[in-house]
Design an enzyme around this catalytic site. Structure first.
Site, PDB file in Angstrom:
ATOM      1  N   ASP A  52      52.338  33.892 -26.156  1.00 24.53           N
ATOM      2  CA  ASP A  52      53.541  33.054 -26.222  1.00 24.53           C
ATOM      3  C   ASP A  52      54.766  33.847 -25.789  1.00 24.53           C
ATOM      4  O   ASP A  52      55.228  34.735 -26.504  1.00 24.53           O
ATOM      5  CB  ASP A  52      53.735  32.551 -27.663  1.00 24.53           C
ATOM      6  CG  ASP A  52      52.740  31.462 -28.014  1.00 24.53           C
ATOM      7  OD1 ASP A  52      52.722  30.436 -27.308  1.00 24.53           O
ATOM      8  OD2 ASP A  52      51.969  31.644 -28.978  1.00 24.53           O
ATOM      9  N   MET A  85      52.189  19.956 -26.735  1.00 24.51           N
ATOM     10  CA  MET A  85      52.747  20.630 -27.914  1.00 24.51           C
ATOM     11  C   MET A  85      52.691  19.678 -29.106  1.00 24.51           C
ATOM     12  O   MET A  85      53.172  18.546 -29.033  1.00 24.51           O
ATOM     13  CB  MET A  85      54.215  21.020 -27.687  1.00 24.51           C
ATOM     14  CG  MET A  85      54.465  22.201 -26.765  1.00 24.51           C
ATOM     15  SD  MET A  85      53.575  23.727 -27.144  1.00 24.51           S
ATOM     16  CE  MET A  85      54.122  24.089 -28.817  1.00 24.51           C
ATOM     17  N   HIS A 117      45.934  33.623 -26.368  1.00 28.23           N
ATOM     18  CA  HIS A 117      47.115  32.828 -26.001  1.00 28.23           C
ATOM     19  C   HIS A 117      48.359  33.690 -26.219  1.00 28.23           C
ATOM     20  O   HIS A 117      48.597  34.192 -27.318  1.00 28.23           O
ATOM     21  CB  HIS A 117      47.133  31.586 -26.886  1.00 28.23           C
ATOM     22  CG  HIS A 117      48.232  30.621 -26.610  1.00 28.23           C
ATOM     23  ND1 HIS A 117      48.136  29.650 -25.638  1.00 28.23           N
ATOM     24  CD2 HIS A 117      49.444  30.442 -27.197  1.00 28.23           C
ATOM     25  CE1 HIS A 117      49.247  28.905 -25.643  1.00 28.23           C
ATOM     26  NE2 HIS A 117      50.058  29.378 -26.579  1.00 28.23           N
ATOM     27  N   SER A 173      46.284  32.564 -30.737  1.00 27.03           N
ATOM     28  CA  SER A 173      47.684  32.879 -30.428  1.00 27.03           C
ATOM     29  C   SER A 173      48.130  34.083 -31.240  1.00 27.03           C
ATOM     30  O   SER A 173      48.247  34.017 -32.462  1.00 27.03           O
ATOM     31  CB  SER A 173      48.583  31.688 -30.759  1.00 27.03           C
ATOM     32  OG  SER A 173      49.925  32.110 -30.765  1.00 27.03           O
ATOM     33  N   HIS A 214      51.643  31.184 -22.115  1.00 25.60           N
ATOM     34  CA  HIS A 214      52.471  29.996 -22.358  1.00 25.60           C
ATOM     35  C   HIS A 214      53.929  30.419 -22.221  1.00 25.60           C
ATOM     36  O   HIS A 214      54.457  31.122 -23.077  1.00 25.60           O
ATOM     37  CB  HIS A 214      52.140  29.473 -23.769  1.00 25.60           C
ATOM     38  CG  HIS A 214      52.958  28.312 -24.214  1.00 25.60           C
ATOM     39  ND1 HIS A 214      52.963  27.859 -25.509  1.00 25.60           N
ATOM     40  CD2 HIS A 214      53.802  27.487 -23.539  1.00 25.60           C
ATOM     41  CE1 HIS A 214      53.763  26.812 -25.620  1.00 25.60           C
ATOM     42  NE2 HIS A 214      54.306  26.572 -24.441  1.00 25.60           N
ATOM     43  N   MET A 243      57.562  29.852 -22.544  1.00 24.35           N
ATOM     44  CA  MET A 243      58.628  29.041 -23.150  1.00 24.35           C
ATOM     45  C   MET A 243      59.946  29.685 -22.756  1.00 24.35           C
ATOM     46  O   MET A 243      60.658  30.280 -23.574  1.00 24.35           O
ATOM     47  CB  MET A 243      58.438  29.003 -24.674  1.00 24.35           C
ATOM     48  CG  MET A 243      57.303  28.083 -25.099  1.00 24.35           C
ATOM     49  SD  MET A 243      56.704  28.461 -26.758  1.00 24.35           S
ATOM     50  CE  MET A 243      55.612  29.816 -26.366  1.00 24.35           C
ATOM     51  N   ASP A 268      48.617  22.729 -28.886  1.00 22.31           N
ATOM     52  CA  ASP A 268      49.262  23.922 -29.437  1.00 22.31           C
ATOM     53  C   ASP A 268      50.235  23.546 -30.546  1.00 22.31           C
ATOM     54  O   ASP A 268      51.210  22.838 -30.302  1.00 22.31           O
ATOM     55  CB  ASP A 268      49.997  24.637 -28.284  1.00 22.31           C
ATOM     56  CG  ASP A 268      50.571  25.987 -28.673  1.00 22.31           C
ATOM     57  OD1 ASP A 268      50.419  26.400 -29.837  1.00 22.31           O
ATOM     58  OD2 ASP A 268      51.176  26.630 -27.790  1.00 22.31           O
ATOM     59  N   MET A 303      58.645  33.872 -25.073  1.00 22.25           N
ATOM     60  CA  MET A 303      59.861  33.109 -25.433  1.00 22.25           C
ATOM     61  C   MET A 303      61.087  33.933 -25.062  1.00 22.25           C
ATOM     62  O   MET A 303      61.093  35.155 -25.223  1.00 22.25           O
ATOM     63  CB  MET A 303      59.882  32.835 -26.934  1.00 22.25           C
ATOM     64  CG  MET A 303      58.646  32.114 -27.444  1.00 22.25           C
ATOM     65  SD  MET A 303      58.849  31.676 -29.188  1.00 22.25           S
ATOM     66  CE  MET A 303      57.180  31.133 -29.580  1.00 22.25           C
ATOM     67  N   GLY A 336      47.328  30.014 -34.160  1.00 16.40           N
ATOM     68  CA  GLY A 336      47.973  31.277 -34.513  1.00 16.40           C
ATOM     69  C   GLY A 336      47.792  31.573 -35.976  1.00 16.40           C
ATOM     70  O   GLY A 336      46.952  32.384 -36.368  1.00 16.40           O
TER      71      GLY A 336
END
Ligand code: DX5
Ligand code: ZN
Length: 228
Positions: free
Chosen positions: A35, A137, A33, A8, A66, A68, A175, A37, A197
């Site tokens: 992320d 999660m 990965h 990540s 992913h 979010m 994750d 957001m 991460g």
């Protein structure tokens, strides 16, 4: 099935993303990965499409996105077009989750559904047969570097049982707070894709940290094989 490591980049140096990705890949990362957001579903704002495009240009391994964000339906096509191999969406924000999963499949990406720590495994009861993977999660989404929530072991086992009842061999991704210390345990509980991460990018040598994480994870696989 073996264990895959998804590095990540949230914890990487954003001014040197290319170098961070290359180091994780040299260490044997199977996936990068990403992320995403939106400052709405989660408090933080991170990566959008232009950065995704840049990552795709340099990454050699597939991208695991992913989302979010509060309105994933609005963006899945764009992330698929930018080269995502896997996209996961949160069950908490999708009233028509079945439709979204089908849309992801129609876009030619692996369709994943994510659940937060407070979302019951049973939420996925009626979609368990349709997903390409599930993401559990093990921290509340929004930030890297948080502590692994211990109960996640139980959720991994429950989720594996749910998928098995649906006769779906889809892997479970985990994750949040994954490191060398708990990798074997979470694999033994059923995780097959480990997102990491800070365990990778806050280590002095991210390449070696990726290798160490895989070694630890594979011990979990070995212990599980011995017990069946
Ligand atoms: C958290 C993100 C994670 C995060 C994990 O909301 O979804 O992917 O980067 O970071 P670590 O491995 O540091 O917990
Ligand atoms: Zn993530």
């Amino acid at each position: 099935m073996s264990v895959r490591i998804a590095a990540s980049i949230l914890s990487a140096d954003f001014a040197a993303l290319g170098d961070a990705i290359a180091a994780a890949e040299r260490g044997g990362a199977d996936l990068i990965h990403v992320d995403v957001m939106d400052g709405h579903f989660v408090p933080n704002i991170t990566i959008g499409l232009p950065v995704m495009r840049a990552i795709k240009r340099v990454a050699k391994v597939p991208l695991d996105v992913h989302l979010m964000i509060s309105d994933p339906d609005r963006y899945i096509e764009a992330f698929a077009k930018e080269g995502a191999a896997m996209i996961s969406v949160h069950a908490e924000v999708l009233p028509h989750l079945h439709r979204t999963v089908q849309a992801l499949k129609d876009l030619g990406v692996k369709a994943g559904v994510v659940i937060n720590p407070a979302t019951p495994v049973a939420t996925l009861e009626d979609i368990a047969g349709d997903v390409d993977f599930v993401l559990v999660m093990s921290v509340n989404p929004g930030f890297g570097g948080q502590r692994y929530i211990e109960r996640s072991d139980v959720k991994l086992r429950e989720m594996r049982a749910l998928l098995d009842r649906a006769r779906n061999p889809a892997p479970i991704e985990l994750d949040g707070g994954v490191d060398r210390g708990n990798a074997a345990r979470v694999v033994a509980a059923g995780a097959r894709v480990l997102v990491a991460g800070s365990a990778i990018f806050h280590a002095p040598d991210p390449e070696q940290a990726t290798r160490d994480l895989r070694d630890a994870a594979e011990q979990g696989l070995a212990s599980q094989t011995l017990h069946v």
